[in-house]
Scaffold this motif. Structure first.
Motif, PDB file in Angstrom:
ATOM      1  N   LYS A 768       0.837  -1.191   0.000  1.00 30.46           N
ATOM      2  CA  LYS A 768       0.000   0.000   0.000  1.00 30.46           C
ATOM      3  C   LYS A 768       0.875   1.245   0.000  1.00 30.46           C
ATOM      4  N   GLN A 770       0.647   4.105   1.358  1.00 22.82           N
ATOM      5  CA  GLN A 770       0.884   4.781   2.635  1.00 22.82           C
ATOM      6  C   GLN A 770       2.015   4.139   3.435  1.00 22.82           C
ATOM      7  N   PRO A 795      -5.703   1.913  -0.480  1.00 24.66           N
ATOM      8  CA  PRO A 795      -6.070   1.333   0.819  1.00 24.66           C
ATOM      9  C   PRO A 795      -6.926   0.069   0.681  1.00 24.66           C
ATOM     10  N   TYR A 825     -10.869   7.794  -0.324  1.00 22.34           N
ATOM     11  CA  TYR A 825     -10.442   7.152   0.924  1.00 22.34           C
ATOM     12  C   TYR A 825     -10.086   8.234   1.939  1.00 22.34           C
ATOM     13  N   ARG A 827     -10.422   8.376   5.143  1.00 16.21           N
ATOM     14  CA  ARG A 827      -9.936   7.964   6.453  1.00 16.21           C
ATOM     15  C   ARG A 827      -8.461   7.533   6.399  1.00 16.21           C
ATOM     16  N   HIS A 828      -7.826   7.659   5.241  1.00 21.28           N
ATOM     17  CA  HIS A 828      -6.408   7.300   5.119  1.00 21.28           C
ATOM     18  C   HIS A 828      -5.598   8.567   4.809  1.00 21.28           C
ATOM     19  N   TRP A 830      -3.276  11.298   3.208  1.00 18.67           N
ATOM     20  CA  TRP A 830      -2.803  11.709   1.875  1.00 18.67           C
ATOM     21  C   TRP A 830      -2.053  13.027   2.054  1.00 18.67           C
ATOM     22  N   HIS A 841       0.344   1.496   8.072  1.00 18.44           N
ATOM     23  CA  HIS A 841      -0.491   0.508   7.389  1.00 18.44           C
ATOM     24  C   HIS A 841      -1.926   0.592   7.886  1.00 18.44           C
ATOM     25  N   ARG A 842      -2.220   1.610   8.743  1.00 21.47           N
ATOM     26  CA  ARG A 842      -3.552   1.749   9.311  1.00 21.47           C
ATOM     27  C   ARG A 842      -4.254   2.987   8.761  1.00 21.47           C
ATOM     28  N   ALA A 843      -5.574   3.014   8.970  1.00 19.55           N
ATOM     29  CA  ALA A 843      -6.345   4.229   8.677  1.00 19.55           C
ATOM     30  C   ALA A 843      -6.178   5.216   9.820  1.00 19.55           C
ATOM     31  N   LYS A 844      -6.564   6.504   9.590  1.00 16.29           N
ATOM     32  CA  LYS A 844      -6.488   7.500  10.643  1.00 16.29           C
ATOM     33  C   LYS A 844      -7.521   7.163  11.724  1.00 16.29           C
TER      34      LYS A 844
END
Length: 848
Positions: A768, A770, A795, A825, A827-828, A830, A841-844
């Motif tokens: 990914k 991120q 994501p 996306y 919640r991730h 950028w 490797h996680r979302a916010k």
């Protein structure tokens, strides 16, 4: 002595000086320059020759005889005095002979019989551009003799049309060129009319030439058959009335050849219909017009017969130029080419060594004891291996069948006969005088063209026609001239073998096959028990009779000619044989043994007790209690037949194999030396099954009993522990990314059946986007030599970008991806600046 002048005369001092300073020479001189007949006499008084002989090699018997006679006449002598010749079945040399003109096979025998070439000071290879196999072998042997035994031996390679520069480099020799005596030649194309036969095209061209131009006509045709048809077509020609129409080919009696080589005593115009014997080394007086069919009969390997056959092929451009040059020897000339001007010819003739069967060559090399001779063009490896296998079957070689196989005493006797090893084995096999005479008949039949017009597959019919001809009652469907030539050839063989008994007038049905089995041990065949038209061959193949076969119903055959076909080979010529005779002649090839083998049809193991002749199964019965130790061999054979995909591969094992194969390509130094990374190609794995797989199969009775763990251990045993450790460093399965996680690397090595060397693809890291924030450059493996191909994922794990340039992506591609993905996306992360952002490797967290 004659005082005729030749263009090469001015070059003779340079030739003598060159050979005084250097033991090898390449001499280029066009037809008519005089190289064949003027160079040898000019060297007779050379100090380095010291009274020894000069051997001149000519590729053709007509040319050898003509050159020797011409040089003898120059000295006011007859052939056999100072100048003589030796060709097959004919010898004119005497105690005072110092120049011997020989055909190429004669030289090979001379060197094999006396490697020091005692009494010989120089070898002259004339018309080397024809690239006959015997000339290439003779030169290779001569160079070996010169290098190891006779530094004083002189070697001269001569031709009108050869690649002189390449040959001079190969020989490390000076190169001299002579001008020829030539006049302008006007070239024209004389194409055929629609569906016009060659003899009618020749007739039209000859008639046009006789009406339009002065002088004699030389017409080049591929062989005797075409010459006879052209001669018949010209017999009724008004334009050729009063013109002497003559033939010239290698099988003509000496008297007729001599007539063609001399001017007509009554001054008549002549039309000479010739094969390519007239292309070089033979001078035809009065010729000012050449008509060239553009065709020749040249040897090509014929898998049907196992011999080299003369096939009609298009000539090379060098030959076309040489033929046309014959028209300009005495005055201005004309050359008519019977092919379209748009047709392009190959520049040079292909060497025979690249396109004929090589059993004779392999036998010669085995007798010489050194397979590492230097050839202008090395012989093909596949043809050499097939020839060694045949010679082992014939009893001419013994040993492993590789380069180390040695010649047997029988092989030496075969070699002395100077014919194809198949025929030599047959000629030497019988002890009975009548059978030896019959073997001479068979040798003549196999070497010659078919005397029967009606065809058919029975060799017996051809021999019976020959026997009838001798009794004065040749069959109506047989060619009397072909039978006469056969009878003459058989007589020559009887004379050569000192057979004083005449051949029989009739023989039992199996007599021919009982002799032929010595020539064709690989083509002994037995009728299939379930199909009377099909036969199983000793070499493991099968073949069918035609529906109208004359040998239908015979339980055993020897097949002299076989049309090979991947789907269904066909028997073209055969003779029946007696099984009892076969057992007496080859008892060691009849074997009985218990076999445990893979049955591809049942996809299982079969245990049988078999009686076989070579690979022909004579009897097979189920075996009640097979040896369990034999099962592993059968299972290995199953893998050979089914392929490696029949084994229990896991994705992990496929990756392990791909990693090693990729590393061998990326870091080639690791594939060399005693402790190299193993070769895990399909070819290498299949070749080594007995070593690495068989131990894992011991005790198993089914292929599917091999589990993934046992198979994996067997495969990994090919790489020692040290390499297993290095593999994790140089080609790891996983790599840590800035997010703190480890992600898998996928390796790919493409291999296809038709191309086993497609090679390694770039390793892939799917991650990914991120997780790479803050990473400036693309990760690399294989000691930094190989960048990973990054599959940058969204994501949701969908591909956003594929790149090997991460820095370039951050600089040029990221902003577009961010603009498109940020709303999709939310919640991730950028970030505006991916260089300094924290990889994750996680979302916010919610609410941020």
């Amino acid at each position: 002595m004659t005082t005729a002048q030749f263009p090469i005369d001015s070059l003779l001092p340079a030739i003598r000086d060159s050979l005084a300073a250097h033991p090898r020479l390449v001499l280029e001189a066009p037809p008519g320059a005089g190289k064949t007949t003027q160079v040898p006499p000019a060297l007779l008084d050379a100090p380095w020759l010291d009274g020894r002989k000069i051997i001149v090699l000519e590729p053709r018997r007509v040319a050898a005889r003509a050159a020797a006679n011409f040089m003898a006449r120059q000295r006011g002598e007859a052939a056999g005095e100072t100048v003589g010749y030796r060709i097959r079945f004919e010898n004119k040399v005497g105690p005072r002979t110092r120049i011997e003109v020989v055909t190429e096979g004669i030289l090979t025998r001379m060197i094999q019989d006396d490697p020091t070439l005692d009494g010989v000071g120089a070898l002259l290879f004339d018309e080397f551009h024809e690239r006959h196999l015997a000339a290439d072998l003779g030169l290779a042997l001569a160079l070996d003799v010169q290098a190891s035994l006779r530094e004083d031996l002189r070697i001269v390679v001569m031709s009108a049309t050869l690649d002189g520069e390449r040959l001079a480099q190969f020989l490390d020799a000076p190169r001299l060129s002579s001008a020829g005596r030539s006049y302008p030649v006007t070239l024209a194309h004389f194409p055929a009319r629609r569906e016009e036969k060659l003899e009618h095209q020749i007739k039209r061209a000859v008639e046009h030439a006789l009406v339009s131009h002065p002088g004699d006509v030389l017409a080049f045709l591929p062989g005797q058959r075409e010459i006879a048809r052209a001669e018949a077509a010209l017999a009724g020609s008004e334009a050729a009335r009063g013109v002497d129409v003559l033939s010239l080919h290698g099988e003509l009696p000496v008297e007729q050849q001599s007539r063609v080589l001399q001017p007509d005593p009554d001054g008549r115009r002549r039309v000479v219909l010739a094969t390519n014997v007239a292309e070089s080394s033979v001078t035809l007086p009065g010729v000012r017009i050449v008509i060239d069919s553009g065709l020749a009969r040249e040897p090509r390997y014929d898998p049907n017969s196992g011999f080299a056959r003369l096939d009609v092929v298009s000539i090379a451009q060098a030959s076309a130029d040489q033929r046309a040059g014959r028209a300009g020897r005495v005055a201005e000339g004309w050359a008519y080419r019977l092919w379209p001007e748009s047709q392009r010819l190959e520049p040079q003739r292909r060497p025979e060594i690249a396109q004929v069967e090589l059993a004779g060559l392999v036998l010669e090399l085995a007798a010489w004891g050194d397979a590492g001779l230097r050839f202008v063009d090395p012989p093909p490896g596949g043809a050499m291996a097939a020839a060694r296998e045949l010679l082992l079957r014939l009893g001419a070689l013994e040993g492993s069948g590789t380069q180390g196989a040695t010649i047997t005493a029988f092989g030496k006797r075969m070699l002395a006969l100077g014919t194809h090893p198949r025929l030599a084995a047959m000629l030497l096999a019988p002890n009975d005088a009548r059978e030896r005479a019959l073997a001479c008949d068979l040798a003549a039949l196999i070497e010659a063209r078919d005397p029967l017009r009606s065809g058919g597959d029975a060799l017996a019919a051809r021999w019976q026609a020959l026997a009838a001809f001798r009794g004065g009652r040749a069959p109506a469907d047989a060619s009397r001239s072909a039978l006469a030539a056969l009878d003459q050839a058989a007589r020559q063989w009887r004379r050569r073998l000192r057979v004083e008994t005449n051949p029989p007038a009739s023989v039992p049905a199996h007599a021919l096959g009982d002799l032929l089995l010595h020539a064709f041990p690989d083509r002994i065949a037995r009728q299939h028990p379930g199909d009377p038209y099909r036969y199983q061959l000793a070499n493991g193949r099968s073949a069918k009779l035609f529906d109208d076969s004359a040998v239908y119903g015979e339980p055993w055959l020897v097949i002299a000619e076989l049309r090979d076909d991947p789907r269904d080979a066909r028997i073209l010529r055969a003779a029946p044989l007696d099984e009892a005779r076969l057992e007496r002649e080859f008892p060691q090839r009849f074997v009985s043994e218990d076999r445990v083998l893979w049955d591809a049809g049942a996809r299982g193991i079969a245990a049988v007790r078999e009686r076989r002749f070579d690979r022909i199964v004579l009897d097979s019965r189920p075996l009640a209690k097979p040896d369990p130790a034999r099962y592993a061999d059968a299972l290995v054979d199953a893998v050979r037949q089914l392929g490696l995909d029949a084994l229990p591969w896991t994705e992990s094992l496929r990756q392990w194999r791909a990693r090693i194969r990729c590393l061998r390509e990326w870091m080639p130094e690791l594939a060399k030396g005693e402790h190299a990374l193993p070769d895990l190609s399909d070819e290498a794995l299949l070749a080594g099954l007995d070593a690495w797989l068989k131990p894992a199969l011991r005790g198993k009775t089914r292929l599917d009993a091999l589990d993934e763990a046992a198979f994996g251990e067997a495969l990994r045993s090919l790489a020692d522990w040290t390499w297993r450790q290095k593999l994790e460093t140089l080609a790891p399965t996983r790599i840590a990314v800035p997010s703190g996680q480890e992600r898998a690397i996928q390796y790919h090595f493409e291999e296809e059946r038709h191309d086993p060397h497609v090679g390694a693809s770039a390793p892939v890291l799917a991650v990914k986007l991120q997780e790479l924030f803050g990473l400036a450059d693309t990760p690399r493996i294989a000691d930094g030599r190989v960048p990973l191909t990054l599959h940058l994922l969204s994501p949701a794990g969908r591909p956003l970008q594929v790149t090997q340039d991460l820095r370039g992506f951050w600089e040029r591609g990221y902003l577009e991806v961010r603009k498109e993905m940020k709303g999709r996306y939310p919640r991730h992360p950028w970030p505006d600046d991916p260089w300094t952002a924290t990889a994750t490797h996680r979302a916010k967290p919610r609410g941020t």
